[in-house]
Design a protein around this motif. Structure first.
Motif, PDB file in Angstrom:
ATOM      1  N   TYR A 285       0.938  -1.485   0.193  1.00 51.96           N
ATOM      2  CA  TYR A 285      -0.064  -0.415  -0.151  1.00 51.96           C
ATOM      3  C   TYR A 285       0.524   1.805   0.462  1.00 51.96           C
ATOM      4  N   LEU A 286       1.713   1.572   0.474  1.00 54.37           N
ATOM      5  CA  LEU A 286       2.457   2.259   0.890  1.00 54.37           C
ATOM      6  C   LEU A 286       3.314   2.383  -0.566  1.00 54.37           C
ATOM      7  N   SER A 287       4.368   1.423  -1.013  1.00 56.64           N
ATOM      8  CA  SER A 287       4.224   1.454  -1.906  1.00 56.64           C
ATOM      9  C   SER A 287       3.422   2.034  -3.030  1.00 56.64           C
ATOM     10  N   LEU A 288       2.254   1.650  -3.609  1.00 50.21           N
ATOM     11  CA  LEU A 288       1.402   2.333  -4.092  1.00 50.21           C
ATOM     12  C   LEU A 288       1.408   4.156  -4.213  1.00 50.21           C
ATOM     13  N   ILE A 289       0.717   4.391  -2.448  1.00 49.56           N
ATOM     14  CA  ILE A 289       1.005   5.676  -2.578  1.00 49.56           C
ATOM     15  C   ILE A 289       2.560   6.274  -2.811  1.00 49.56           C
ATOM     16  N   LEU A 290       3.580   6.168  -3.241  1.00 52.86           N
ATOM     17  CA  LEU A 290       4.848   6.939  -2.946  1.00 52.86           C
ATOM     18  C   LEU A 290       3.892   7.079  -5.007  1.00 52.86           C
ATOM     19  N   LEU A 291       4.071   5.898  -5.735  1.00 51.03           N
ATOM     20  CA  LEU A 291       3.899   5.691  -7.284  1.00 51.03           C
ATOM     21  C   LEU A 291       2.923   6.657  -7.189  1.00 51.03           C
ATOM     22  N   VAL A 292       1.699   6.984  -7.021  1.00 51.73           N
ATOM     23  CA  VAL A 292       0.267   7.917  -7.588  1.00 51.73           C
ATOM     24  C   VAL A 292       0.783   8.624  -7.157  1.00 51.73           C
ATOM     25  N   GLU A 293       1.166   9.290  -6.193  1.00 54.06           N
ATOM     26  CA  GLU A 293       1.182  10.264  -5.035  1.00 54.06           C
ATOM     27  C   GLU A 293       1.967  11.294  -6.915  1.00 54.06           C
ATOM     28  N   ASN A 294       3.192  10.749  -7.468  1.00 55.39           N
ATOM     29  CA  ASN A 294       3.601  11.780  -8.467  1.00 55.39           C
ATOM     30  C   ASN A 294       2.381  12.347  -9.005  1.00 55.39           C
ATOM     31  N   GLY A 295       1.584  11.633  -9.362  1.00 60.53           N
ATOM     32  CA  GLY A 295       0.631  12.076 -10.665  1.00 60.53           C
ATOM     33  C   GLY A 295      -0.021  13.987 -10.441  1.00 60.53           C
ATOM     34  N   PRO A 296      -0.426  13.880  -9.805  1.00 64.04           N
ATOM     35  CA  PRO A 296      -0.804  15.361  -9.134  1.00 64.04           C
ATOM     36  C   PRO A 296      -0.064  16.201  -8.385  1.00 64.04           C
ATOM     37  N   ARG A 297       1.394  15.378  -7.567  1.00 61.53           N
ATOM     38  CA  ARG A 297       2.529  16.466  -7.510  1.00 61.53           C
ATOM     39  C   ARG A 297       3.587  16.607  -8.261  1.00 61.53           C
ATOM     40  N   GLN A 298       3.797  16.187  -9.110  1.00 67.15           N
ATOM     41  CA  GLN A 298       5.391  15.248 -10.366  1.00 67.15           C
ATOM     42  C   GLN A 298       5.948  16.327  -9.892  1.00 67.15           C
ATOM     43  N   TYR A 299       6.027  15.651  -8.860  1.00 64.03           N
ATOM     44  CA  TYR A 299       8.030  16.062  -7.796  1.00 64.03           C
ATOM     45  C   TYR A 299       9.487  15.831  -9.226  1.00 64.03           C
ATOM     46  N   PRO A 300      10.163  16.788  -8.818  1.00 70.45           N
ATOM     47  CA  PRO A 300      11.525  16.776  -9.982  1.00 70.45           C
ATOM     48  C   PRO A 300      11.803  15.631  -9.710  1.00 70.45           C
ATOM     49  N   GLU A 301      12.009  15.167 -11.669  1.00 69.20           N
ATOM     50  CA  GLU A 301      12.971  13.816 -11.298  1.00 69.20           C
ATOM     51  C   GLU A 301      13.931  13.407 -11.279  1.00 69.20           C
ATOM     52  N   ASP A 302      14.627  14.425 -10.859  1.00 71.77           N
ATOM     53  CA  ASP A 302      15.951  14.226  -9.672  1.00 71.77           C
ATOM     54  C   ASP A 302      15.779  13.563  -8.715  1.00 71.77           C
ATOM     55  N   GLU A 303      14.668  14.144  -8.086  1.00 71.11           N
ATOM     56  CA  GLU A 303      15.178  13.475  -6.393  1.00 71.11           C
ATOM     57  C   GLU A 303      13.414  12.312  -6.651  1.00 71.11           C
TER      58      GLU A 303
END
Length: 331
Positions: A285-303
């Motif tokens: 579940y935590l791994s899913l959160i870390l993957l799906v949350e990039n959708g709205p947040r759009q983390y910097p790729e290098d980070e």
């Protein structure tokens, strides 16, 4: 960072908010940019107080399903944790549906310690053991329902609530297409097949679910000790075993981990085979959160690349283990 995920306030707006909420203007303000869920400032008030302002995004901003009303859960968790003897940054003021801001905000007492993520203190094993004791006290707090009441994702049983939490997160991939190691339907089926072990959990308990060194402040004025556990937005009501997932992210919980040793000094805990399966469910579940949350947040790729790769591999490995566990239980 996607600018849609945070709000901005001018110095005049920050001053006006502080006067309305706390009766004192702002002498100095520093925006804290480490987080992504909320906009955060450290405010030095004219009366000498130091506070941290956390401002939620407007309701129409891009968020995951469980992220609705996060600051309301944080405010509740802070007060409940403090009542259980857990060190936290004190809640100074909470404002919900503020008519000027059009959203929620919190004012917290500013801390004078340092983030564990920024230092390498002596005696880290002792600190980890102390952290285990604090988490055990955090988990002594009980609730009335399982899940995320603030987001409307709940269940009468832990199995019902947890599967609803997973389904909501996987449902978010329709709005935010996410590269996952397996199809959404297959992932959900693995969770459902392993879910009977969740029936061992019969009492909703407060779970922080985001305890990593960046969310632990230390007092280094003497022998290192934990000053406060912060950032309670991701908290839910469920299984205390889930508390061990973030502090051992992409790894395993060992019997000799000082975190577990300290936890057991407050609360008995046995890592049975069924408990290990529950831990795997929460890791997935935590791994899913870390993957799906990039959708709205759009983390910097290098980070984000390291987190994305680690979460993808962890999710795939854990799903394999859960499939084997389910097949073993059947025969």
């Amino acid at each position: 960072m996607d600018s849609r995920t945070k709000r901005r306030l001018s110095p005049a707006e920050l001053d006006a908010l502080a006067r309305r909420a706390l009766g004192a203007g702002v002498a100095a303000a520093t925006e804290l940019t480490d987080g992504y869920a909320n906009a955060v400032w450290r405010l030095a008030l004219e009366d000498g107080r130091q506070v941290v302002l956390k401002l939620a995004p407007p309701p129409d901003f891009d968020q995951l399903s469980y992220e609705r009303n996060l600051l309301r859960m944080e405010a509740a968790a802070i007060e409940l944790a403090a009542g259980a003897g857990v060190p936290v940054a004190a809640l100074v003021h909470a404002g919900y549906d503020d008519p000027v801001l059009g959203g929620d905000f919190l004012m917290l007492a500013a801390l004078d310690g340092v983030s564990w993520n920024d230092v390498k203190p002596e005696g880290e094993e002792a600190l980890r053991r102390e952290l285990g004791r604090h988490l055990a006290r955090f988990n002594t707090v009980t609730g009335e329902v399982f899940g995320y009441p603030h987001a409307g994702i709940v269940g009468a049983t832990w199995r019902e609530a947890f599967l609803a939490m997973v389904a909501a997160l996987l449902g978010d991939t329709e709005r935010y297409p996410t590269p996952l190691p397996r199809p959404v339907e297959e992932i959900m089926a693995v969770f459902e097949a392993a879910a009977p072990v969740l029936d061992e959990v019969t009492t909703p308990r407060l779970v922080h679910f985001d305890v990593w060194v960046g969310n632990v402040f230390l007092d280094l004025s003497g022998p290192p000790r934990i000053q406060a556990i912060i950032d309670h937005e991701r908290a839910f009501w469920g299984d205390p075993l889930a508390e061990f997932v973030t502090p051992t992210i992409f790894g395993e919980l060992r019997e000799d981990d000082p975190l577990l040793v300290g936890y057991r000094e407050v609360t008995p805990l046995e890592l049975t085979p069924a408990a290990r399966i529950r831990l795997d469910l929460y890791r997935a579940y935590l791994s899913l959160i870390l993957l799906v949350e990039n959708g709205p947040r759009q983390y910097p790729e290098d980070e984000y690349a390291r987190i994305r790769d680690g979460a993808t591999k962890s999710l795939d490995d854990v799903l394999d283990r859960l499939v084997r566990s389910s097949l073993s239980a059947l025969g």
